[in-house]
Design a protein around this motif. Structure first.
Motif, PDB file in Angstrom:
ATOM      1  N   VAL A 107       4.048  -3.399   2.968  1.00 17.30           N
ATOM      2  CA  VAL A 107       4.299  -1.971   2.777  1.00 17.30           C
ATOM      3  C   VAL A 107       3.799  -1.524   1.403  1.00 17.30           C
ATOM      4  N   LYS A 108       3.980  -2.367   0.403  1.00 16.96           N
ATOM      5  CA  LYS A 108       3.476  -2.043  -0.935  1.00 16.96           C
ATOM      6  C   LYS A 108       1.951  -1.934  -0.919  1.00 16.96           C
ATOM      7  N   ASP A 109       1.285  -2.871  -0.244  1.00 19.12           N
ATOM      8  CA  ASP A 109      -0.177  -2.813  -0.134  1.00 19.12           C
ATOM      9  C   ASP A 109      -0.615  -1.532   0.578  1.00 19.12           C
ATOM     10  N   TYR A 110       0.123  -1.166   1.606  1.00 18.88           N
ATOM     11  CA  TYR A 110      -0.144   0.061   2.364  1.00 18.88           C
ATOM     12  C   TYR A 110      -0.059   1.277   1.434  1.00 18.88           C
ATOM     13  N   ALA A 111       1.035   1.348   0.670  1.00 16.69           N
ATOM     14  CA  ALA A 111       1.246   2.485  -0.228  1.00 16.69           C
ATOM     15  C   ALA A 111       0.183   2.532  -1.324  1.00 16.69           C
ATOM     16  N   ASP A 112      -0.195   1.373  -1.834  1.00 14.57           N
ATOM     17  CA  ASP A 112      -1.226   1.327  -2.877  1.00 14.57           C
ATOM     18  C   ASP A 112      -2.549   1.892  -2.357  1.00 14.57           C
ATOM     19  N   ASN A 113      -2.867   1.604  -1.102  1.00  8.37           N
ATOM     20  CA  ASN A 113      -4.110   2.144  -0.545  1.00  8.37           C
ATOM     21  C   ASN A 113      -4.022   3.654  -0.353  1.00  8.37           C
ATOM     22  N   LEU A 114      -2.854   4.158   0.037  1.00 12.23           N
ATOM     23  CA  LEU A 114      -2.681   5.611   0.132  1.00 12.23           C
ATOM     24  C   LEU A 114      -2.954   6.277  -1.215  1.00 12.23           C
ATOM     25  N   LYS A 115      -2.424   5.689  -2.280  1.00 13.53           N
ATOM     26  CA  LYS A 115      -2.634   6.251  -3.621  1.00 13.53           C
ATOM     27  C   LYS A 115      -4.120   6.246  -3.978  1.00 13.53           C
ATOM     28  N   LYS A 116      -4.796   5.166  -3.635  1.00 13.35           N
ATOM     29  CA  LYS A 116      -6.228   5.053  -3.915  1.00 13.35           C
ATOM     30  C   LYS A 116      -7.011   6.131  -3.163  1.00 13.35           C
ATOM     31  N   LEU A 117      -6.703   6.302  -1.887  1.00 11.99           N
ATOM     32  CA  LEU A 117      -7.399   7.300  -1.078  1.00 11.99           C
ATOM     33  C   LEU A 117      -7.135   8.713  -1.588  1.00 11.99           C
ATOM     34  N   ALA A 118      -5.889   8.974  -1.975  1.00  7.88           N
ATOM     35  CA  ALA A 118      -5.541  10.299  -2.489  1.00  7.88           C
ATOM     36  C   ALA A 118      -6.290  10.596  -3.783  1.00  7.88           C
ATOM     37  N   ALA A 119      -6.400   9.597  -4.651  1.00  7.38           N
ATOM     38  CA  ALA A 119      -7.120   9.784  -5.912  1.00  7.38           C
ATOM     39  C   ALA A 119      -8.597  10.065  -5.653  1.00  7.38           C
ATOM     40  N   GLU A 120      -9.166   9.362  -4.683  1.00  8.14           N
ATOM     41  CA  GLU A 120     -10.583   9.563  -4.355  1.00  8.14           C
ATOM     42  C   GLU A 120     -10.841  10.962  -3.803  1.00  8.14           C
ATOM     43  N   LYS A 121      -9.891  11.486  -3.030  1.00  9.95           N
ATOM     44  CA  LYS A 121     -10.051  12.812  -2.424  1.00  9.95           C
ATOM     45  C   LYS A 121      -9.578  13.935  -3.345  1.00  9.95           C
ATOM     46  N   GLY A 122      -8.886  13.571  -4.423  1.00 14.38           N
ATOM     47  CA  GLY A 122      -8.366  14.580  -5.331  1.00 14.38           C
ATOM     48  C   GLY A 122      -7.235  15.397  -4.739  1.00 14.38           C
ATOM     49  N   ILE A 123      -6.405  14.754  -3.917  1.00 11.85           N
ATOM     50  CA  ILE A 123      -5.304  15.489  -3.297  1.00 11.85           C
ATOM     51  C   ILE A 123      -3.987  15.157  -3.992  1.00 11.85           C
ATOM     52  N   GLU A 124      -3.014  16.005  -3.773  1.00 12.40           N
ATOM     53  CA  GLU A 124      -1.683  15.827  -4.349  1.00 12.40           C
ATOM     54  C   GLU A 124      -0.830  15.015  -3.377  1.00 12.40           C
ATOM     55  N   LEU A 125      -0.588  13.758  -3.717  1.00  8.73           N
ATOM     56  CA  LEU A 125       0.203  12.869  -2.866  1.00  8.73           C
ATOM     57  C   LEU A 125       1.587  12.694  -3.476  1.00  8.73           C
ATOM     58  N   ASN A 126       2.608  13.003  -2.700  1.00 11.17           N
ATOM     59  CA  ASN A 126       3.990  12.779  -3.126  1.00 11.17           C
ATOM     60  C   ASN A 126       4.546  11.648  -2.271  1.00 11.17           C
ATOM     61  N   LEU A 127       4.634  10.459  -2.859  1.00 10.85           N
ATOM     62  CA  LEU A 127       5.026   9.260  -2.120  1.00 10.85           C
ATOM     63  C   LEU A 127       6.464   8.894  -2.462  1.00 10.85           C
TER      64      LEU A 127
END
Length: 359
Positions: A46-66
């Motif tokens: 689950v941690k690996d999953y969340a880390d990838n979400l953060k990476k994708l959000a940073a690449e797209k420049g979106i506001e991710l609230n996890l």
């Protein structure tokens, strides 16, 4: 005068069209906002999953609230309510419990949004709330089937280790009632039965996905069942690695690792985490099954991003995957009414033949 009225009418209709389009494309001209409700960041997958979400959000420049639900259903529901009041409409969700997914979907629909449920399956009813509620996960039955096939390959090569094709197994389960706990065991047992084996559970109990709990459980089992088992299977890599440490601590090792392990019996897990691959490289853990944290999280992210920017993701391709078209035996993808909302990320068996491809 008539000409002027006509011009004004055309302008009014044009403006209405623009504003209507703007409301359906929720993020047009604004930063895309995405909520992520994650059930428990203490688990490595689950941690690996969340880390990838953060990476994708940073690449797209979106506001991710996890948000970390910390294994608490009530906490996760409160987090959903809070994010909705803060203007979040589109969500990636690893739910704590399938039973609350319909309620979550209803709340999100009322806010005018959608969600991709991932890793933990939503109910069929949750997907029936609307076309923009999706499954982005892997069919858990298959993970157990792959474990069974790896076991078959091992004992076909070393039949003396399982006389009469009898598997006396120590079996470490995840959270009881969890969809993966139920389906992975069913896939494992059913597949081995088809392959002509008798599966005896010398001991079987939950270690709640935890390496420490698995090691403690194994220590107890080894004291009670020494010499009475020829296989150890865990429903995730964390528990498998806990079992490995217990076997080593209790002296159940050998110098000859020609069968792929220094342990006296093979140990199998599921997830293919970095720690598991390192253990395989050291001839400790025998094998695992890749549950693709990147694949699942990217599929879910893509679906939610498409919803947030285009208004709907129905029928879209996500992480190169098209929606499923054929029902399977596992919910919610067993219902033809929602099969087009299911994106099935494949599992993959990981053995000595291919584990280095992931390192």
């Amino acid at each position: 005068m008539k000409k002027m009225v006509a011009i004004l009418l055309v302008l009014a209709l044009a403006c209405t069209g623009v504003f209507a389009q703007g409301s359906s494309e929720s993020a047009k001209g604004n930063t895309v906002k995405m909520g992520a409700l994650i059930r428990n960041l203490n688990e490595q997958f689950v941690k690996d999953y969340a880390d990838n979400l953060k990476k994708l959000a940073a690449e797209k420049g979106i506001e991710l609230n996890l948000q970390d639900g910390q294994g608490d259903v009530a906490r996760q529901l409160d987090q959903l309510n809070t994010l909705i009041t803060q203007g979040y409409k589109y969500f990636v969700i690893i739910p704590q419990d399938t039973s609350v997914t319909e309620q979550m979907a209803q709340q999100i629909k009322a806010a005018g949004g959608g969600a991709a449920f991932s890793n933990i399956q939503p109910s069929v009813q949750a997907l029936k709330v609307g076309k923009d509620f999706y499954l982005a996960s892997s069919p858990e039955l298959v993970a157990g089937q792959y474990q069974a096939q790896i076991v078959d390959e091992y004992f076909t090569k070393y039949p003396a280790k399982a006389p009469g094709k009898v598997l006396n197994t120590l079996y470490l389960e995840g959270q009881l009632g969890h969809p993966a706990q139920i389906s992975r065991e069913a896939g494992f047992v059913d597949e081995l039965t088809k392959l002509g084996y008798t599966v005896n559970f010398v001991a079987k109990d939950t270690a709640d996905w935890s390496p420490d709990k698995a090691q403690e459980k194994m220590d107890t089992w080894l004291a009670a069942h020494s010499g009475k088992f020829n296989l150890v299977v865990a429903q995730n890599d964390g528990m498998a690695l806990g079992a490995v440490e217990s076997l080593i601590t209790n002296g159940l090792t050998k110098k000859d690792a020609s069968d792929g392990t220094i342990l006296t019996v093979p140990v199998l897990g599921i997830d293919a985490t970095a720690d598991a691959l390192n253990s395989m490289d050291q001839n400790k853990l025998y094998a695992t099954v890749l549950q693709d944290s990147v694949g699942q999280s990217t599929t879910a992210f893509d679906l939610v991003y498409i919803m947030a920017t285009k208004g709907t993701a129905f029928g879209s391709t996500a992480w190169g995957l098209k929606p499923a078209s054929v029902v399977i035996s596992e919910a919610p993808a067993n219902d033809a009414a929602v099969i087009g909302q299911c994106y099935l990320v494949p599992f993959k068996p990981i053995t000595k033949a291919n584990y280095k491809d992931l390192m």
